[in-house]
Design a protein around this motif. Structure first.
Motif, mmCIF file in Angstrom:
data_model
loop_
_atom_site.group_PDB
_atom_site.id
_atom_site.type_symbol
_atom_site.label_atom_id
_atom_site.label_comp_id
_atom_site.label_asym_id
_atom_site.label_seq_id
_atom_site.Cartn_x
_atom_site.Cartn_y
_atom_site.Cartn_z
ATOM 1 N N SER A 222 -18.939 29.027 -18.030
ATOM 2 C CA SER A 222 -19.360 28.390 -19.295
ATOM 3 C C SER A 222 -18.928 29.047 -20.392
ATOM 4 C CB SER A 222 -21.002 28.224 -19.149
ATOM 5 O OG SER A 222 -21.215 27.764 -20.252
ATOM 6 N N ALA A 225 -15.230 28.633 -20.802
ATOM 7 C CA ALA A 225 -14.857 27.282 -21.588
ATOM 8 C C ALA A 225 -15.021 27.172 -22.995
ATOM 9 C CB ALA A 225 -15.780 26.289 -20.765
ATOM 10 N N ASP A 291 -20.340 20.967 -12.037
ATOM 11 C CA ASP A 291 -19.376 21.372 -12.580
ATOM 12 C C ASP A 291 -19.741 22.094 -13.956
ATOM 13 O OD1 ASP A 291 -16.731 21.848 -13.473
ATOM 14 O OD2 ASP A 291 -15.805 20.083 -12.704
ATOM 15 N N GLU A 293 -17.923 24.123 -15.993
ATOM 16 C CA GLU A 293 -16.817 24.034 -16.878
ATOM 17 C C GLU A 293 -16.784 22.792 -17.584
ATOM 18 O OE1 GLU A 293 -12.788 24.727 -15.328
ATOM 19 O OE2 GLU A 293 -12.117 25.393 -17.503
ATOM 20 N N GLN A 294 -16.700 21.604 -16.675
ATOM 21 C CA GLN A 294 -16.772 20.157 -17.267
ATOM 22 C C GLN A 294 -17.994 20.054 -18.188
ATOM 23 O OE1 GLN A 294 -14.049 18.376 -16.725
ATOM 24 N NE2 GLN A 294 -14.841 16.996 -18.245
ATOM 25 N N TYR A 295 -19.068 20.374 -17.685
ATOM 26 C CA TYR A 295 -20.205 20.382 -18.532
ATOM 27 C C TYR A 295 -20.074 21.033 -19.922
ATOM 28 C CZ TYR A 295 -25.131 20.406 -19.825
ATOM 29 O OH TYR A 295 -26.191 19.956 -20.404
ATOM 30 N N ILE A 297 -17.233 21.415 -21.475
ATOM 31 C CA ILE A 297 -16.196 20.666 -22.224
ATOM 32 C C ILE A 297 -16.897 19.281 -22.660
ATOM 33 C CG2 ILE A 297 -14.126 19.290 -21.923
ATOM 34 C CD1 ILE A 297 -13.354 21.097 -19.674
ATOM 35 N N ASP A 298 -17.743 18.813 -21.961
ATOM 36 C CA ASP A 298 -18.554 17.362 -22.550
ATOM 37 C C ASP A 298 -19.393 17.727 -23.365
ATOM 38 O OD1 ASP A 298 -16.901 16.231 -20.456
ATOM 39 O OD2 ASP A 298 -18.600 16.221 -19.019
#
Ligand SMILES: Cc1cc2nc3c(=O)[nH]c(=O)nc-3n(C[C@H](O)[C@H](O)[C@H](O)COP(=O)(O)OP(=O)(O)OC[C@H]3O[C@@H](n4cnc5c(N)ncnc54)[C@H](O)[C@@H]3O)c2cc1C
Length: 352
Positions: A222, A225, A291, A293-295, A297-298
C-alpha cells in the motif's frame, strides 16, 4: 527474492546496522546508527517491529503494552523424539499421517492447544490464562515440559495422546510467551510525515488473528503504491493517505484475533456438533481476497482530497456489512465479560 530484486534495482542494502534514533525536518528524514553514522533520505520507513525506536518521534511513545490476559506455551523439536513415544506414534506416526503436514487444535475452557507435525519437526502450543510464574514477553525457551503440564492439569480433561506428546518435549525447550497488547494506533506517521511506520512497528496482533505478517506485507504494498501515485512532490501527503487507507482495516484484523480467541475458548459444543464451521479458524475473503495495491490505486485521490479539503471519504476494505467502530482493550475486555456478548460473525466473514 526481495534481496535479489533490490539488487536488480540497484538499491543498496546495509546489514548489521542498528538504528538508535529517527529524525526529520521539512526537507528530509533520517536515522542515527549505533556506529555513529547518520543516513538521510526523502522518507524513512520504520519497519523495525514491535519495539520500534520510531515510536518516540511518531507518537511520543504514547502506545503502551498491556497484558492481554493470555500467554502461550510453545515449543518445536525433531519429530523423531516425539514419535519415540508409543501413544504419540499411534496418533501421529507412520500409517496415520506419515509424511503429511498435520495441524490440529484442541479446545478447552478459556484455553486451546495446537499440534503441528511438519516434515521432520513437531510443535505444540497451549494458549492459557497468563500466570506470574512463567509468562513473559520474551522468546527465550528455558522452561521444562512439567511447567506446561502443570497448566494443562489445572484445566484438565485433555486427550491422553496430547499429554503424551507434551511429555516428550526436550527439557529447557519450552517458552511461555506472554501476549502483550498494544491498542490500535491511528497515528503512523511522524509530525512532518517523513517517517512512516509499517508492520508490527505500528500494529501488533494476537496469534489468533494469524495476520501480523499478512498486514505487514499489505502495508508495504500500500505504501509503495501511494508513494508512486503521489510522486516526489507529495511524499508527506502520500504517507498520510496510506495511513488513512490502512488503519481501519488493520484495526479490524486485530479485533478478529480477540473474536477467534473467544470462539475457541468458549466453544458451544451443541452448536459445533450441528455445524463444525462455527468453530472454524482463519479469516474470510475480506482478508484473502483483497488486492491492496489496486485498493490504493482506486482510492488514493479521494483519500488525499479528504486529508487536504475535508471531503467525505469512507474505506471499503473492511468486512462486508461491517461499520468500523473504534475500540481498545479496556472496553473490549469489559464487553467480552458480559453474558450478552456474542462473537462478531461478520469479522469472521461466515457468509462469504
Ligand atoms: C510464533 C509466531 C507465529 C506467527 N504466525 C503468524 C501467522 O500465522 N500469520 C501471520 O500473518 N503472522 C504471523 N506472525 C506475525 C508475524 O511474524 C509478524 O507480524 C511479522 O513478522 C511482522 O513483520 P515486520 O516486518 O513488521 O516486523 P519483524 O518481522 O519483527 O521485522 C523487524 C525487523 O527489524 C529489525 N530491527 C528491529 N529494531 C531494529 C533497530 N533498532 N535497528 C535495525 N533493525 C532493527 C529486526 O531485527 C527485524 O529483522 C507470527 C509471529 C510469531 C512470533
Amino acid at each position: 527474492m526481495m534481496i535479489n530484486e533490490a539488487k536488480r534495482l540497484g538499491i543498496p542494502i546495509l546489514f548489521n546496522a542498528v538504528v538508535d534514533d529517527y529524525f526529520e525536518n521539512q526537507h528530509e528524514a533520517g536515522v542515527k546508527l549505533r556506529n555513529g553514522e547518520t543516513l538521510t533520505a526523502d522518507l524513512v520507513i520504520a519497519a523495525d517491529g514491535t519495539h520500534s525506536k520510531s515510536g518516540k518521534l511518531v507518537h511520543n511513545n504514547t502506545v503502551h503494552a498491556t497484558p492481554s490476559g493470555f500467554s502461550v506455551y510453545r515449543t518445536c523439536y525433531p519429530a523423531e523424539i516425539a514419535l519415540a513415544d508409543p501413544l504419540v506414534k499411534a496418533r501421529w506416526g507412520p500409517g496415520h499421517n506419515a509424511g503429511q503436514e498435520v495441524f490440529q487444535f484442541y479446545l478447552g475452557p478459556d484455553s486451546h492447544a495446537n499440534v503441528l507435525f511438519g516434515k521432520g519437526t513437531c510443535c505444540w502450543s497451549l494458549f492459557h490464562r497468563d500466570t506470574s510464574d512463567t509468562s513473559d514477553e520474551n522468546w527465550s525457551a528455558h522452561l521444562n515440559p512439567e511447567d506446561a503440564i502443570a497448566e494443562f492439569d489445572k484445566i484438565g480433561g485433555w486427550d491422553p495422546a496430547l499429554m503424551a506428546l507434551v511429555r516428550t518435549t526436550p527439557r529447557g525447550g519450552v517458552n511461555d510467551h506472554r501476549m502483550m497488547w498494544r491498542d490500535p494506533q491511528p497515528v503512523q506517521t511522524s509530525p512532518l510525515g517523513r517517517v512512516a511506520q509499517i508492520g508490527d512497528a505500528c500494529h501488533t496482533f494476537l496469534p489468533t488473528s494469524a495476520n501480523g505478517a499478512v498486514q505487514a506485507m499489505e502495508d508495504g504494498a500500500s505504501l509503495a503504491a501511494c508513494l508512486r501515485l503521489g510522486g516526489k512532490d507529495r511524499i508527506t501527503l502520500s504517507t498520510r493517505v496510506h495511513a488513512l487507507l490502512r488503519f481501519e482495516r488493520v484495526s479490524s484484523a486485530q479485533l478478529m484475533g480477540f473474536m477467534t480467541r473467544q470462539t475457541l475458548h468458549h466453544a458451544d459444543w451443541e452448536v459445533i456438533k450441528n455445524d463444525s464451521m462455527k468453530v472454524r479458524r482463519g479469516p474470510g475473503a475480506w482478508i484473502g481476497g483483497h488486492d491492496v495495491e489496486q485498493y490504493a490505486i482506486d482510492n488514493f485521490e479521494a483519500a488525499a482530497l479528504h486529508i487536504t479539503d475535508g471531503t467525505p471519504f469512507a474505506n471499503t476494505n473492511l468486512p462486508k456489512n461491517y461499520t468500523y467502530k473504534p475500540w481498545n482493550i479496556q472496553t473490549l475486555n469489559k464487553e467480552m465479560e458480559s453474558p450478552d456478548f456474542t462473537v462478531s460473525e461478520i469479522l469472521m466473514d461466515q457468509a462469504d
